[in-house]
Design a protein around this motif. Structure first.
Motif, PDB file in Angstrom:
ATOM      1  N   PHE A 188      -0.199   4.233  -8.857  1.00 32.32           N
ATOM      2  CA  PHE A 188      -1.398   3.547  -8.370  1.00 32.32           C
ATOM      3  C   PHE A 188      -0.997   2.539  -7.298  1.00 32.32           C
ATOM      4  O   PHE A 188      -1.581   2.492  -6.211  1.00 32.32           O
ATOM      5  N   THR A 189      -0.002   1.723  -7.619  1.00 28.96           N
ATOM      6  CA  THR A 189       0.456   0.684  -6.695  1.00 28.96           C
ATOM      7  C   THR A 189       0.937   1.291  -5.387  1.00 28.96           C
ATOM      8  O   THR A 189       0.607   0.803  -4.301  1.00 28.96           O
ATOM      9  N   ARG A 190       1.682   2.387  -5.483  1.00 23.81           N
ATOM     10  CA  ARG A 190       2.198   3.046  -4.271  1.00 23.81           C
ATOM     11  C   ARG A 190       1.054   3.569  -3.409  1.00 23.81           C
ATOM     12  O   ARG A 190       1.037   3.370  -2.192  1.00 23.81           O
ATOM     13  N   GLN A 224      -5.807   8.923  10.052  1.00 24.94           N
ATOM     14  CA  GLN A 224      -5.356   7.609   9.599  1.00 24.94           C
ATOM     15  C   GLN A 224      -6.574   6.704   9.449  1.00 24.94           C
ATOM     16  O   GLN A 224      -7.502   6.747  10.249  1.00 24.94           O
ATOM     17  N   GLY A 225      -6.560   5.894   8.391  1.00 28.06           N
ATOM     18  CA  GLY A 225      -7.651   4.961   8.155  1.00 28.06           C
ATOM     19  C   GLY A 225      -8.870   5.575   7.496  1.00 28.06           C
ATOM     20  O   GLY A 225      -9.913   4.932   7.393  1.00 28.06           O
ATOM     21  N   LYS A 226      -8.749   6.825   7.047  1.00 28.65           N
ATOM     22  CA  LYS A 226      -9.853   7.510   6.373  1.00 28.65           C
ATOM     23  C   LYS A 226      -9.375   8.053   5.038  1.00 28.65           C
ATOM     24  O   LYS A 226      -8.180   8.251   4.818  1.00 28.65           O
ATOM     25  N   VAL A 227     -10.311   8.302   4.135  1.00 27.12           N
ATOM     26  CA  VAL A 227     -10.014   8.931   2.849  1.00 27.12           C
ATOM     27  C   VAL A 227     -11.034  10.035   2.619  1.00 27.12           C
ATOM     28  O   VAL A 227     -12.092  10.062   3.252  1.00 27.12           O
ATOM     29  N   THR A 228     -10.707  10.921   1.720  1.00 24.43           N
ATOM     30  CA  THR A 228     -11.636  11.948   1.287  1.00 24.43           C
ATOM     31  C   THR A 228     -11.394  12.186  -0.202  1.00 24.43           C
ATOM     32  O   THR A 228     -10.462  11.631  -0.774  1.00 24.43           O
ATOM     33  N   PRO A 252      -0.410  13.437   4.137  1.00 19.83           N
ATOM     34  CA  PRO A 252      -1.019  12.179   3.692  1.00 19.83           C
ATOM     35  C   PRO A 252      -1.797  12.310   2.381  1.00 19.83           C
ATOM     36  O   PRO A 252      -3.002  12.080   2.318  1.00 19.83           O
ATOM     37  N   TRP A 253      -1.100  12.656   1.323  1.00 20.80           N
ATOM     38  CA  TRP A 253      -1.700  12.831  -0.006  1.00 20.80           C
ATOM     39  C   TRP A 253      -2.430  11.584  -0.466  1.00 20.80           C
ATOM     40  O   TRP A 253      -3.414  11.657  -1.203  1.00 20.80           O
ATOM     41  N   LEU A 277       0.064   2.261   0.378  1.00 17.89           N
ATOM     42  CA  LEU A 277       0.025   3.192   1.504  1.00 17.89           C
ATOM     43  C   LEU A 277      -1.336   3.170   2.190  1.00 17.89           C
ATOM     44  O   LEU A 277      -1.427   3.197   3.427  1.00 17.89           O
ATOM     45  N   LEU A 278      -2.408   3.099   1.416  1.00 16.83           N
ATOM     46  CA  LEU A 278      -3.743   3.026   2.000  1.00 16.83           C
ATOM     47  C   LEU A 278      -3.948   1.721   2.753  1.00 16.83           C
ATOM     48  O   LEU A 278      -4.513   1.717   3.857  1.00 16.83           O
ATOM     49  N   LEU A 279      -3.504   0.620   2.178  1.00 18.10           N
ATOM     50  CA  LEU A 279      -3.615  -0.666   2.868  1.00 18.10           C
ATOM     51  C   LEU A 279      -2.854  -0.637   4.187  1.00 18.10           C
ATOM     52  O   LEU A 279      -3.364  -1.080   5.223  1.00 18.10           O
ATOM     53  N   ASP A 280      -1.652  -0.086   4.164  1.00 16.20           N
ATOM     54  CA  ASP A 280      -0.849   0.044   5.391  1.00 16.20           C
ATOM     55  C   ASP A 280      -1.538   0.956   6.410  1.00 16.20           C
ATOM     56  O   ASP A 280      -1.331   0.818   7.614  1.00 16.20           O
ATOM     57  N   ASP A 281      -2.343   1.869   5.920  1.00 14.04           N
ATOM     58  CA  ASP A 281      -3.060   2.837   6.755  1.00 14.04           C
ATOM     59  C   ASP A 281      -4.337   2.235   7.367  1.00 14.04           C
ATOM     60  O   ASP A 281      -4.989   2.863   8.176  1.00 14.04           O
TER      61      ASP A 281
END
Length: 103
Positions: free
Chosen positions: A71-73, A17-21, A53-54, A77-81
């Motif tokens: 895009f909006t979704r 959570q709170g990370k991206v790749t 967590p796609w 989801l990322l902001l909530d994360d």
């Protein structure tokens, strides 16, 4: 289900959570370097109710690749994360990139 799919799902499940790749990083971590497009296509086929967590996967530039309502979704989801996402979908990879190490 092909082994490729299972390997990608296993990597996805590990993104904290709170990370991206990136799509490319997911492919590489799964043992399929240079298969970023295949990762994107596979994520596009996930069921809507998937718990993987796609949304934590972005393009190599650190941006959301989806358009319109998708895009909006993903942005929401990322902001909530806990990931800061600019209006254009850009994310600070220096701050949020996950390198595959356990959280």
């Amino acid at each position: 289900m092909p082994n490729f799919d299972l390997q990608i799902y296993a990597v996805l499940a590990q993104i904290p959570q709170g990370k991206v790749t990136t799509y490319g990083d997911v492919a590489k971590m799964a043992g399929y370097p240079r298969h970023a497009r295949h990762v994107g296509k596979l994520l596009g086929t996930l069921p809507k109710d998937s718990r993987l967590p796609w949304f934590r996967v972005v393009n190599a530039k650190g941006m959301i690749s989806l358009t319109g309502s998708r895009f909006t979704r993903q942005r929401e989801l990322l902001l909530d994360d806990g990931v800061e996402v600019k209006e254009n979908g850009a994310i600070s990879m220096r701050r949020y990139r996950w390198d595959g190490e356990p959280a």
